[in-house]
Design a protein around this motif. Structure first.
Motif, PDB file in Angstrom:
ATOM      1  N   THR A 186       0.846  -1.201   0.000  1.00  0.00           N
ATOM      2  CA  THR A 186       0.000   0.000   0.000  1.00  0.00           C
ATOM      3  C   THR A 186       0.875   1.242   0.000  1.00  0.00           C
ATOM      4  OG1 THR A 186      -0.102  -0.023   2.396  1.00  0.00           O
ATOM      5  CG2 THR A 186      -1.880  -1.150   1.223  1.00  0.00           C
ATOM      6  N   SER A 187       0.381   2.285  -0.592  1.00  0.00           N
ATOM      7  CA  SER A 187       1.093   3.561  -0.655  1.00  0.00           C
ATOM      8  C   SER A 187       1.168   4.173   0.740  1.00  0.00           C
ATOM      9  CB  SER A 187       0.347   4.507  -1.593  1.00  0.00           C
ATOM     10  OG  SER A 187       0.852   5.814  -1.468  1.00  0.00           O
ATOM     11  N   TRP A 188       2.219   4.936   1.024  1.00  0.00           N
ATOM     12  CA  TRP A 188       2.338   5.554   2.336  1.00  0.00           C
ATOM     13  C   TRP A 188       1.240   6.577   2.555  1.00  0.00           C
ATOM     14  CZ3 TRP A 188       3.272  10.757   3.155  1.00  0.00           C
ATOM     15  CH2 TRP A 188       3.675  11.494   2.035  1.00  0.00           C
ATOM     16  N   TRP A 189       0.641   7.088   1.485  1.00  0.00           N
ATOM     17  CA  TRP A 189      -0.473   8.036   1.609  1.00  0.00           C
ATOM     18  C   TRP A 189      -1.707   7.362   2.221  1.00  0.00           C
ATOM     19  CZ3 TRP A 189      -0.607  13.115   1.161  1.00  0.00           C
ATOM     20  CH2 TRP A 189       0.406  13.748   0.452  1.00  0.00           C
ATOM     21  N   ALA A 190      -1.809   6.078   2.088  1.00  0.00           N
ATOM     22  CA  ALA A 190      -2.989   5.365   2.578  1.00  0.00           C
ATOM     23  C   ALA A 190      -2.863   4.969   4.041  1.00  0.00           C
ATOM     24  CB  ALA A 190      -3.227   4.125   1.727  1.00  0.00           C
ATOM     25  N   THR A 191      -1.727   5.251   4.665  1.00  0.00           N
ATOM     26  CA  THR A 191      -1.551   4.884   6.070  1.00  0.00           C
ATOM     27  C   THR A 191      -1.771   6.102   6.956  1.00  0.00           C
ATOM     28  OG1 THR A 191       0.806   5.380   6.077  1.00  0.00           O
ATOM     29  CG2 THR A 191       0.162   3.146   5.404  1.00  0.00           C
ATOM     30  N   LEU A 192      -2.180   5.878   8.183  1.00  0.00           N
ATOM     31  CA  LEU A 192      -2.399   6.979   9.125  1.00  0.00           C
ATOM     32  C   LEU A 192      -1.111   7.755   9.407  1.00  0.00           C
ATOM     33  CD1 LEU A 192      -4.333   8.534  10.917  1.00  0.00           C
ATOM     34  CD2 LEU A 192      -3.898   6.872  12.726  1.00  0.00           C
TER      35      LEU A 192
ATOM     36  N   GLY B 100       1.384   8.209   7.462  1.00  0.00           N
ATOM     37  CA  GLY B 100       1.680   8.973   6.247  1.00  0.00           C
ATOM     38  C   GLY B 100       0.807  10.210   6.140  1.00  0.00           C
TER      39      GLY B 100
END
Length: 194
Positions: free
Chosen positions: A7-13, A15
């Protein structure tokens, strides 16, 4: 399992929190910088008028203010520093007042000239109170301070600090330069050895 895509780091809290912190920091820095340049002053004049123009103001927009009842000299180890009668300099929301000066011998052939200065912020946003605002012209050479002053003055507040220059011991006349966003003020002084 080998077909799973990370998953992209944008999709993590974490991030998202990192990105939000970066945006808030950038916007805050931009607003502080624009506030110091006077962008938010809403049409107010760049400087307040003092009682009369004096020798301390070298450019339009910077006016010396009446100094009150301070004495004219600072003394240390037999050295004396004669300061001008006008010791308050203001441009827009920032005002500097020279509270005093002292001289002491430093390394061979040099003296340390220290000014105690009060910075008053009449505005709403923090302003820098640091060495970069000051220069001392002695013998036709501009000297930068070596005091390491680097502080913030909150809106509607004052702080005092020392600004130190190391200059040749044979310096007798000097010009303290105070740099504003809208101009520059100068204060002529003379130094007498013991």
């Amino acid at each position: 399992m080998a077909d799973e895509k990370p998953t992209s780091w944008w999709a993590t809290l974490p991030g998202l929190l990192t990105a939000a912190a970066a945006v808030i920091t950038a916007v805050t820095g931009l607003l502080l910088g624009l506030g110091q340049l006077g962008v938010f002053d809403g049409g107010r004049p760049a400087a307040t008028a003092g009682s009369s123009p004096a020798a301390g103001a070298s450019q339009p927009g910077v006016q010396p203010q009446p100094s009150g009842t301070m004495t004219g000299a600072g003394e240390s180890a037999g050295w004396t520093v004669a300061l001008p009668a006008e010791r308050k300099y203001r441009s827009a929301d920032v005002e500097y007042e020279i509270l005093g000066a002292r001289v002491r011998p430093d390394v061979a052939g040099k003296v340390a000239l220290t000014f105690t200065v009060r910075c008053t912020n009449h505005g709403r946003y923090d302003v820098n109170f640091w060495d970069s605002t000051f220069r001392l012209n002695a013998g036709g050479i501009n000297h930068s301070p070596d005091s390491g002053l680097n502080d913030l003055v909150a809106g509607d507040a004052s702080k005092s600090g020392d600004v130190r220059f190391t200059v040749p011991a044979d310096t007798r006349d000097a010009l303290l330069r105070i740099k504003f966003a809208q101009g520059e003020a100068t204060a002529q002084l003379s130094i007498s050895p013991p």
